[in-house]
Write a protein that holds these residues in place. Structure first.
Motif, PDB file in Angstrom:
ATOM      1  N   LEU A 178       0.800  -1.229   0.000  1.00  0.00           N
ATOM      2  CA  LEU A 178       0.000   0.000   0.000  1.00  0.00           C
ATOM      3  C   LEU A 178       0.834   1.281   0.000  1.00  0.00           C
ATOM      4  CD1 LEU A 178      -3.105   0.532   0.391  1.00  0.00           C
ATOM      5  CD2 LEU A 178      -2.607   0.841   2.811  1.00  0.00           C
ATOM      6  N   HIS A 179       2.106   1.182   0.378  1.00  0.00           N
ATOM      7  CA  HIS A 179       2.928   2.390   0.539  1.00  0.00           C
ATOM      8  C   HIS A 179       4.347   2.112   0.030  1.00  0.00           C
ATOM      9  CE1 HIS A 179       4.301   5.831   3.478  1.00  0.00           C
ATOM     10  NE2 HIS A 179       5.002   5.834   2.354  1.00  0.00           N
ATOM     11  N   THR A 180       4.621   2.613  -1.191  1.00  0.00           N
ATOM     12  CA  THR A 180       5.962   2.471  -1.770  1.00  0.00           C
ATOM     13  C   THR A 180       6.316   3.791  -2.463  1.00  0.00           C
ATOM     14  OG1 THR A 180       5.070   1.745  -3.909  1.00  0.00           O
ATOM     15  CG2 THR A 180       5.591   0.016  -2.308  1.00  0.00           C
ATOM     16  N   HIS A 181       7.553   3.878  -2.940  1.00  0.00           N
ATOM     17  CA  HIS A 181       7.950   5.040  -3.748  1.00  0.00           C
ATOM     18  C   HIS A 181       8.627   4.533  -5.017  1.00  0.00           C
ATOM     19  CE1 HIS A 181       6.664   8.013  -0.856  1.00  0.00           C
ATOM     20  NE2 HIS A 181       7.039   7.127   0.050  1.00  0.00           N
ATOM     21  N   VAL A 182       7.870   4.523  -6.098  1.00  0.00           N
ATOM     22  CA  VAL A 182       8.330   3.886  -7.331  1.00  0.00           C
ATOM     23  C   VAL A 182       8.405   4.874  -8.500  1.00  0.00           C
ATOM     24  CG1 VAL A 182       7.566   1.569  -6.669  1.00  0.00           C
ATOM     25  CG2 VAL A 182       5.954   3.096  -7.837  1.00  0.00           C
ATOM     26  N   ILE A 205      -5.695  10.267  -1.826  1.00  0.00           N
ATOM     27  CA  ILE A 205      -4.875  11.481  -1.728  1.00  0.00           C
ATOM     28  C   ILE A 205      -3.890  11.304  -0.587  1.00  0.00           C
ATOM     29  CG2 ILE A 205      -4.930  14.003  -1.422  1.00  0.00           C
ATOM     30  CD1 ILE A 205      -6.706  12.998  -3.699  1.00  0.00           C
ATOM     31  N   LYS A 206      -2.635  11.721  -0.815  1.00  0.00           N
ATOM     32  CA  LYS A 206      -1.624  11.625   0.227  1.00  0.00           C
ATOM     33  C   LYS A 206      -1.327  13.011   0.784  1.00  0.00           C
ATOM     34  CE  LYS A 206       1.850   9.594   2.536  1.00  0.00           C
ATOM     35  NZ  LYS A 206       3.156   9.181   2.037  1.00  0.00           N
ATOM     36  N   ALA A 207      -1.273  13.087   2.112  1.00  0.00           N
ATOM     37  CA  ALA A 207      -0.839  14.333   2.760  1.00  0.00           C
ATOM     38  C   ALA A 207       0.153  13.965   3.849  1.00  0.00           C
ATOM     39  CB  ALA A 207      -2.037  15.071   3.350  1.00  0.00           C
ATOM     40  N   THR A 257      -0.667   6.222   7.874  1.00  0.00           N
ATOM     41  CA  THR A 257       0.521   5.390   7.647  1.00  0.00           C
ATOM     42  C   THR A 257       1.635   5.837   8.600  1.00  0.00           C
ATOM     43  OG1 THR A 257       1.907   4.364   5.938  1.00  0.00           O
ATOM     44  CG2 THR A 257       1.589   6.751   5.766  1.00  0.00           C
ATOM     45  N   HIS A 258       2.562   4.933   8.892  1.00  0.00           N
ATOM     46  CA  HIS A 258       3.580   5.106   9.945  1.00  0.00           C
ATOM     47  C   HIS A 258       2.920   5.086  11.328  1.00  0.00           C
ATOM     48  CE1 HIS A 258       5.952   6.245   6.535  1.00  0.00           C
ATOM     49  NE2 HIS A 258       5.596   7.513   6.501  1.00  0.00           N
ATOM     50  N   ALA A 259       1.786   4.404  11.465  1.00  0.00           N
ATOM     51  CA  ALA A 259       1.003   4.460  12.711  1.00  0.00           C
ATOM     52  C   ALA A 259       1.778   3.949  13.925  1.00  0.00           C
ATOM     53  CB  ALA A 259      -0.287   3.664  12.541  1.00  0.00           C
ATOM     54  N   THR A 281       5.275  -1.144   3.342  1.00  0.00           N
ATOM     55  CA  THR A 281       6.717  -1.022   3.568  1.00  0.00           C
ATOM     56  C   THR A 281       7.275   0.401   3.610  1.00  0.00           C
ATOM     57  OG1 THR A 281       7.129  -1.114   1.203  1.00  0.00           O
ATOM     58  CG2 THR A 281       7.194  -3.218   2.430  1.00  0.00           C
ATOM     59  N   ASP A 282       6.716   1.319   2.815  1.00  0.00           N
ATOM     60  CA  ASP A 282       7.369   2.607   2.544  1.00  0.00           C
ATOM     61  C   ASP A 282       8.751   2.368   1.935  1.00  0.00           C
ATOM     62  OD1 ASP A 282       7.874   5.313   2.373  1.00  0.00           O
ATOM     63  OD2 ASP A 282       8.313   5.586   4.495  1.00  0.00           O
ATOM     64  N   LEU A 283       8.821   1.421   1.005  1.00  0.00           N
ATOM     65  CA  LEU A 283      10.104   1.123   0.358  1.00  0.00           C
ATOM     66  C   LEU A 283      10.518   2.253  -0.565  1.00  0.00           C
ATOM     67  CD1 LEU A 283       9.803  -2.658  -0.569  1.00  0.00           C
ATOM     68  CD2 LEU A 283      11.823  -1.619   0.491  1.00  0.00           C
TER      69      LEU A 283
HETATM   70 ZN    ZN Z   1       6.514   7.188   2.157  1.00  0.00          ZN
END
Ligand code: ZN
Length: 379
Positions: A64-68, A160-162, A216-218, A276-278
């Motif tokens: 659900l959370h990556t940076h690609v 939406i991401k904030a 996220t990062h909870a 992951t926030d990879l």
């Molecule tokens: Zn991130």
């Protein structure tokens, strides 16, 4: 109909249907056509047979959370590197791009990959491409452009991401989140909020969130998180959970703490999803490395494998509002399937606080089936 692929003898675990046991899966025309007891599908006319003895066969994993987005220098990873290479069929990019560069993100990162790429649109126009203080300058906020972008890319944008932490918003408090919420409401999409160091205070951030929104990062280990000084959930976090706000892991380089997770565990608080926030750094040098490594940490913390699979298949599919099409092995759905093995070996697990825990079980991806095609995974 010619069966293109038979996956034989695996332990199929699909929390979305409750299937948990030994089954064969038949795939044709990129779709799952049958899930049946081992040997019960006639043994003829298959193009390929994959023996999954000793393996877990699950819906394709979803991160659900990556940076690609490689348009963000020193951060963006190629989608397949953290996707199909690591046993993950769908990744959602979490705000690397905003309305100002989303078309570039589509051509660079969404097309030409085997991995399916979805995205949380950063409410800031440049996303993360011009630095990590994207909400410090209010000129970066433009609700109309964000809405127009969502309208152009409904098949990719899932929310939406904030990013609501001190270094991102500087003196702007929760104002950028109120803009993100207004856009999300108009577009009928969820918001994913990144939390970290105050300001803004976490309580004020949580108060703006509604059912279906994601934190996220909870389970980070910084001051001012979901747990108060006495180790209890802060009231706003309790109220947010009651409203149906979803807590996601979003491990990252500095956002997952074994200690916070264990404390939450004792209070009966679990993640809604594991992500992951990879990005480049924490993929290459850890402590994240992969979704399966992150899942292995939850195995070490004592969660059952079925639960961990639910948190990485059905749960993110629900958040992304695609539970009818991905994160499931229902007959007739796209054949997105992960074949995993739990390997017994000594392993040192490291969280974002650099705390080390020793374990003996590692979840490893062996093969991935994406839209019916088989790919071997890289460890
Ligand atoms: Zn991130």
């Amino acid at each position: 109909m010619i069966i293109e692929l038979m996956i034989r003898n695996g332990r199929v675990v699909d929390p979305s249907t409750g299937i948990n046991g030994l089954y064969d899966i038949a795939v044709a025309e990129g779709k799952i056509i049958s899930i049946a007891p081992p040997g019960s599908i006639p043994d003829e006319g298959f193009a390929k047979v994959l023996d999954a003895s000793g393996c877990l066969v699950t819906p394709g994993l979803i991160d659900l959370h990556t940076h690609v987005y490689e348009g963000v220098h020193e951060m963006g990873v190629r989608p397949d590197v953290v996707g199909i290479d690591q046993g993950v069929t769908t990744v959602a990019d979490a705000g690397s791009a905003g309305a100002g560069n989303f078309d570039d993100f589509i051509s660079r990162s969404v097309k030409n990959n085997a991995t399916e790429v979805l995205a949380w649109l950063n409410i800031a126009k440049p996303g993360l491409a011009e630095g990590r203080s994207e909400l410090a300058d209010l000129k970066n906020l433009n609700a109309h452009e964000a809405l127009a972008c969502i309208e152009r890319h409904p098949e990719v944008i899932c929310g939406i991401k904030a990013r609501m932490s001190g270094s991102v918003v500087k003196g702007n408090g929760i104002f950028p989140l109120s803009v993100a919420k207004a856009v999300a409401r108009e577009a009928q999409l969820p918001v994913m909020v990144h939390i970290g160091n105050a300001p803004p205070e976490l309580g004020g951030v949580l108060d703006l969130l509604e059912e279906g929104d994601v934190v996220t990062h909870a389970f980070h280990g910084k001051a001012g998180g979901i747990l108060g000084p006495e180790g209890r959930l802060i009231p706003q976090a309790e109220e947010a959970l009651d409203r149906g706000v979803r807590f996601d892991v979003g491990h990252g380089s500095s956002s997952f703490s074994f200690q916070t997770m264990k404390q939450a565990q004792q209070l009966g608080i679990t993640p809604y999803s594991i992500s992951t926030d990879l990005y480049l750094e924490n993929w290459l040098r850890g402590p994240v490395y992969s979704l399966t490594m992150t899942m292995s940490k939850f195995l070490l913390l004592g969660y059952p494998i079925e639960q961990i699979i639910q948190w990485t298949t059905q749960a993110p599919a629900q958040i992304l509002r695609r539970a009818n099409t991905i994160g499931t092995l229902r007959e007739g759905t796209i054949a997105d399937i992960s074949i995993l093995q739990i390997v017994e070996q000594p392993v040192e697990f490291v969280d974002s606080e650099r705390q080390v825990l020793s374990g003996s079980k590692l979840i490893q991806a062996q093969y991935i089936i994406k839209s019916g095609e088989i790919y071997p995974c890289k460890q």
